[in-house]
Design a protein around this motif. Structure first.
Motif, PDB file in Angstrom:
ATOM      1  N   SER A  22       0.886   2.382 -11.624  1.00 27.27           N
ATOM      2  CA  SER A  22       0.640   2.261 -10.265  1.00 27.27           C
ATOM      3  C   SER A  22      -0.929   1.843 -10.091  1.00 27.27           C
ATOM      4  CB  SER A  22       0.799   3.428  -9.329  1.00 27.27           C
ATOM      5  OG  SER A  22      -0.059   4.379  -9.463  1.00 27.27           O
ATOM      6  N   LYS A  61       2.371   7.419  -6.575  1.00 27.59           N
ATOM      7  CA  LYS A  61       1.355   8.269  -7.200  1.00 27.59           C
ATOM      8  C   LYS A  61       1.607   9.757  -6.651  1.00 27.59           C
ATOM      9  CE  LYS A  61      -3.628   9.101  -6.836  1.00 27.59           C
ATOM     10  NZ  LYS A  61      -3.722   9.887  -8.195  1.00 27.59           N
ATOM     11  N   ALA A  86       2.597   1.971  -3.354  1.00 24.57           N
ATOM     12  CA  ALA A  86       1.603   2.646  -4.461  1.00 24.57           C
ATOM     13  C   ALA A  86       1.231   4.144  -4.096  1.00 24.57           C
ATOM     14  CB  ALA A  86       0.330   1.728  -4.706  1.00 24.57           C
ATOM     15  N   PHE A  87       1.008   4.216  -2.758  1.00 28.45           N
ATOM     16  CA  PHE A  87       0.858   5.478  -2.336  1.00 28.45           C
ATOM     17  C   PHE A  87       2.050   6.462  -2.697  1.00 28.45           C
ATOM     18  CE2 PHE A  87       0.973   9.129   0.666  1.00 28.45           C
ATOM     19  CZ  PHE A  87      -0.389   9.672   0.527  1.00 28.45           C
ATOM     20  N   LEU A 105      -2.916  -2.167  -5.461  1.00 29.01           N
ATOM     21  CA  LEU A 105      -1.931  -1.666  -4.781  1.00 29.01           C
ATOM     22  C   LEU A 105      -0.588  -2.153  -5.231  1.00 29.01           C
ATOM     23  CD1 LEU A 105      -3.651  -1.793  -1.083  1.00 29.01           C
ATOM     24  CD2 LEU A 105      -3.640   0.027  -2.765  1.00 29.01           C
ATOM     25  N   TYR A 162       0.879  -1.223  -0.019  1.00 23.68           N
ATOM     26  CA  TYR A 162       0.106  -0.082   0.041  1.00 23.68           C
ATOM     27  C   TYR A 162       1.048   1.158   0.085  1.00 23.68           C
ATOM     28  CZ  TYR A 162      -3.171   3.635   1.600  1.00 23.68           C
ATOM     29  OH  TYR A 162      -4.022   4.927   1.753  1.00 23.68           O
ATOM     30  N   PHE A 192      -3.759   1.941  -7.395  1.00 20.34           N
ATOM     31  CA  PHE A 192      -3.976   2.498  -6.103  1.00 20.34           C
ATOM     32  C   PHE A 192      -5.378   2.953  -5.779  1.00 20.34           C
ATOM     33  CE2 PHE A 192      -3.935   6.108  -2.972  1.00 20.34           C
ATOM     34  CZ  PHE A 192      -3.815   5.495  -1.792  1.00 20.34           C
TER      35      PHE A 192
END
Length: 481
Positions: A379, A292, A288-289, A468, A285, A381
């Motif tokens: 990605s 982005k 991916a965060f 993710l 997680y 997300f």
């Protein structure tokens, strides 16, 4: 349904500075005296490209910077020198957060954190100014004007929160005024700024105060987390994030960019959440965060300091469990988390970003050129409790020649995910050397061959990206001419 993204490989791109590499966060200044901290810092610089590091507590009693000895001030800058000598030796510089208050100067016993940092205002502002000017003059004398002019001096940390003082503007503004003048009295070209606030607070009021009082302010700094101001009191982190917005940090950075005017803007803290024990910090997680968020912040900030590079961190207590949801990109043993690998992918990107056309609720894609190679970063997300699933992504690079090499690296539940293996080990509280070696190995990304289809129109390929997940495709060309 296939997600389609399209890019002209021969188009003119835009400059893509690696602004996120300007600074990275750490925890408490004394930790920088540890050998394991230093080893991880060196690695983060070498592999991820970070150039400055910021931490709390440079002026705390445990640093010995100023203490009371028989009712007399005793200055000792030896520990700060040890830290800065190390940073410079590995190619890094400090982003100097001037905090917290030496007990000798404190106006109250207000403390925070496990290491008992005093966060009160100075009882004597002349003595505070003397400390700052002596310390900064010492650094200029030791390292030279040209070196220290490349540092950043940030006054305090999150003064809008009562946890770090009174929470009142007038108290911080007074502290800033004395601090900024003390720094500039040493060398007018040294860089000082603030307000170092949580959640973008006070920026307009701060710049107005400085203008009205003829105070120097060379840059604006602030913080933001995707959990800020979302949810209700008592909500857990997952609930807060579920009530956030998918591009919350980009939207907040746009506001701060407008408020900062033409001054450089540095976010000196951001992360996937403000929770120091959030399991998602250790999981895909976070990767991916990060991808982005960083890609969306381009053009808005001059620095974007992730909090933090290491789990060697002690605000609540010093942990021992290998994966405890700490902020760090690496765990206590230096094992890379998926978040670390995200920054590794970002570091490997070139300096020219191309226009990528396409849109999807959870999938984003970017194309970045570096000489004769092009990277495509994808990605998938979504915030917690939001719809997300495996997505097949079809990428078309128009006018691209036949690639000599096409490879793909992945970060997801099954790739570069050391915590998942730790869980299958039974979540041991302590690692044997053999366990640590196994986790180091599984944390690495693997480069695999990617089949591509080429025609006179250009090249195409398909990639399936799980929830993710991140896919990074590298295409090496003999020439793009």
């Amino acid at each position: 349904m296939t997600v389609i993204f399209r890019c002209d490989a021969r188009s003119q791109g835009e400059d893509f500075s690696h602004f996120w590499e300007h600074t990275v966060g750490s925890g408490h200044a004394t930790l920088a005296l540890r050998a394991d901290w230093q080893a991880q810092m060196r690695r983060a610089h070498d592999e991820l490209g970070f150039r400055h590091v910021r931490f709390h507590g440079l002026l705390d009693d445990d640093m010995g910077t100023l203490i009371d000895q028989d009712d007399q001030p005793l200055y000792s800058f030896f520990n700060t020198d040890q830290i800065f000598d190390f940073l410079l030796s590995v190619g890094m510089r400090p982003f100097v957060e001037l905090s917290f208050m030496p007990t000798m100067l404190s106006s109250s016993g207000q403390i925070i954190f496990h290491y008992r940092a005093n966060v009160s205002a100075p009882k004597d502002y002349d003595q505070w100014s003397a400390l700052i000017s002596k310390l900064v003059a010492h650094w200029v004398d030791r390292y030279g004007e040209e070196e220290v002019r490349q540092w950043f001096f940030e006054v305090w940390n999150e003064p809008n929160l009562e946890a770090f003082g009174s929470g009142k503007q007038e108290d911080y503004f007074k502290l800033y005024a004395h601090t900024a003048r003390a720094i500039k009295s040493v060398d007018g070209q040294l860089k000082v700024g603030g307000p170092a606030t949580a959640a973008n607070a006070w920026i307009e009021d701060f710049t107005a105060f400085c203008a009205n009082n003829d105070l120097p302010v060379d840059f604006i700094s602030t913080h933001h987390y995707p959990t800020d101001a979302f949810g209700q009191p008592g909500d857990d982190t997952e609930t807060q994030l579920s009530k956030s917005t998918r591009s919350a940090l980009r939207d907040e950075a746009r506001i701060a960019r407008d408020q900062a005017g033409d001054r450089p803007l540095y976010y000196t803290e951001w992360c996937t959440s403000s929770n120091p024990r959030d399991p998602m910090h250790d999981q895909p997680y976070a990767a991916a965060f990060i991808v982005k968020t960083v890609m969306e912040a381009r053009g808005l900030v001059q620095g974007y300091s992730y909090w933090t590079f290491s789990d060697i961190f002690e605000e609540n207590y010093f942990p021992s469990q290998p994966f405890h949801g700490g902020f760090g990109l690496m765990n206590l043993h230096g094992i890379a988390k998926p978040a670390y690998r995200a920054f590794e992918l970002l570091h490997g990107l070139g300096a020219e970003i191309l226009q990528m056309d396409g849109n999807h609720p959870t999938v984003d894609a970017w194309s970045v050129r570096d000489g004769h190679s092009t990277s495509v970063l994808i990605s998938n997300f979504a915030l917690p409790r939001r719809p997300i699933k495996d997505e097949t992504v079809h990428v078309e690079l128009l006018n691209a020649p036949v690639p000599a090499i096409a490879t793909i690296r992945r970060i997801d539940d099954s790739n570069a995910n050391a915590r998942a293996l730790w869980e299958t080990m039974g979540r041991p509280d302590y690692l044997s050397p053999a366990m640590a070696d196994e986790l180091h190995a599984v944390s690495a990304m693997r480069a695999e061959h990617l089949p591509v289809f080429w025609s006179d129109r250009g090249l195409e390929f398909d990639v399936t990206v799980p929830p993710l997940g991140i896919a990074a495709i590298t295409l090496e060309f003999a020439s793009l001419a």
